[in-house]
Design an enzyme around this catalytic site. Structure first.
Site, PDB file in Angstrom:
ATOM      1  N   CYS A 159       0.838  -1.160  -0.060  1.00  0.00           N
ATOM      2  CA  CYS A 159       0.367   0.203   0.186  1.00  0.00           C
ATOM      3  C   CYS A 159       0.905   1.274   0.189  1.00  0.00           C
ATOM      4  O   CYS A 159       0.230   1.946   0.125  1.00  0.00           O
ATOM      5  CB  CYS A 159      -1.033  -0.020   0.699  1.00  0.00           C
TER       6      CYS A 159
ATOM      7  N   HIS B 165      -3.074   7.430   3.237  1.00  0.00           N
ATOM      8  CA  HIS B 165      -3.505   6.423   2.559  1.00  0.00           C
ATOM      9  C   HIS B 165      -4.805   5.838   3.255  1.00  0.00           C
ATOM     10  O   HIS B 165      -5.560   6.388   4.547  1.00  0.00           O
ATOM     11  CB  HIS B 165      -2.012   5.236   3.168  1.00  0.00           C
TER      12      HIS B 165
ATOM     13  N   ASN C 129     -10.275   0.699   0.465  1.00  0.00           N
ATOM     14  CA  ASN C 129      -8.902   0.697   0.424  1.00  0.00           C
ATOM     15  C   ASN C 129      -8.082   0.217  -1.329  1.00  0.00           C
ATOM     16  O   ASN C 129      -8.796  -1.015  -1.092  1.00  0.00           O
ATOM     17  CB  ASN C 129      -8.241  -0.879   1.162  1.00  0.00           C
TER      18      ASN C 129
END
Ligand code: UT7
Length: 330
Positions: free
Chosen positions: A116, A256, A285
């Site tokens: 990520c 994030h 996500n």
């Protein structure tokens, strides 16, 4: 620091696939509710790629928008980096597939794996190659088809992820400080808290591995949550200090997009409530694409304008984390 070459983001773009999967849709697939998902994560819906769509297709769509936004010719691109944990295939790189799709024949291309955190790592890598004078124009993409390796029967993970891509064009020059210095860190001893254990050289593809569902993403959510809050918070403070700016100077923090509760915790700790950008409600996500999509949307909806100082911060599998500061000069 001041003698360094300025590197600027001159265009951004993002793309999400058409199909939308709502919390309500998920409640029909596994034992969950819209209320649980929204209150625990902030998510309402996510986009899911079509069967024939691969990560490079999503990345190329985002890249084309970023190139148009930058107003450059595709021939000017010297370097393409794709950050992804869901490549089209083990090799060749997804970046090579993107290159072919967009016709960037003068670029050299590679993928970057930092889960990520990938988009921020790729941004920093491209920035340094430009600052060193090795290339003039770089295309950096975060692109993921997470839906491929999600266990759609595991309610603790399948609700969390979505597909999508974001891209940025970086170039030498520009007013102000542009893309400043990043602070990044990793801790490989915690790899097993968030990983896809099967399908690679450690645990190759086999009938047994697939029967054990080792080719799907596994996460110890509560542990990951705790580390994410601490690491992103610490790293933001380090990046501010490294670049000689204070959190009061920052117009917008773009973290994030994994969980709105993580974002809120960091905002409280840093005393910057109300300045955190979030779109996790719409996309869930999207791993390395999340920061890239959020940056593009923050620019397009006016949350960032010319002259603003912006902080980016990420956390992901590895563990990997990082933060940097931008002076938005487009
Ligand atoms: O992108 C990389 C970084 N990733 C992240 O940062 C993710 C970090 N982790 C998280 O965002 C959160 O830990 C989750 C959203 C994954 C989970 O939230 P939580 O508040 O930590 O819940 P939990 O895992 O502690 O589970 C609480 C309860 C459990 O039930 P018991 O054991 O308390 O009876 C779970 O079984 O919630 C249950 N549960 C669910 N219930 C309804 C887990 N998933 C679901 C679900 N629907 N989808």
């Amino acid at each position: 620091m001041d003698s360094k070459r300025v590197v600027s983001i001159i265009g951004t773009g993002s793309y999400v696939p058409e199909k939308v999967l709502t919390n309500q849709d998920l409640a029909e697939m596994v034992e969950t509710t819209d209320e649980w998902i929204h209150s625990r994560t902030g998510m309402r819906e996510r986009h899911i790629a079509a069967d024939g769509q691969a990560t490079s297709d999503l990345g190329a769509a985002a890249a084309e928008k970023a190139i148009a936004d930058a107003g450059i010719s595709v021939d000017e691109i010297d370097l393409i980096i794709v950050a992804t944990l869901s490549p089209d295939m083990f090799f060749p790189s997804t970046a090579c597939f993107v290159q072919d799709k967009i016709g960037a024949k003068n670029a050299f291309c590679y993928d970057l794996g930092a889960a990520c955190s990938g988009f921020l790592y790729a941004l920093e890598t491209a920035k340094n190659q430009i600052a060193a004078g090795a290339v003039k124009t770089a295309l950096v993409i975060g692109s993921e088809k997470m839906s491929t390796f999600i266990d759609w029967e595991d309610r603790s993970t399948c609700i969390l992820f979505g597909d999508g891509a974001g891209a940025a064009v970086l170039q030498a020059g520009g007013e102000g400080r542009g893309v400043m210095d990043a602070v990044m860190g990793s801790d490989g001893s915690l790899a097993d808290l968030l990983w896809t254990p099967g399908g690679g050289s450690r645990n190759p593809i086999s009938r047994e591995m697939i029967d054990q569902k080792q080719h799907f993403l596994k996460m110890q959510g509560r542990e990951v949550f705790k580390h994410a809050v601490v690491r992103m918070g610490d790293t933001v403070l380090q990046a501010l200090e490294k670049n000689g700016v204070s959190s009061d100077d920052i117009k917008c923090f773009i973290p994030h997009q994994a969980n709105v509760r993580i974002i809120d915790s960091i905002a409280k700790r840093l005393g910057v409530v109300g300045r955190m950008y979030t779109n996790v409600e719409k996309y869930a996500n999207t791993s390395s694409a999340a920061l890239a999509i959020a940056l593009d949307e923050a620019v397009k909806d006016g949350a960032i304008v010319k002259g603003d100082l912006v902080v980016l911060t990420v956390f992901g599998g590895g563990f990997t984390w990082g933060a940097n500061v931008l002076e938005w000069n487009k």
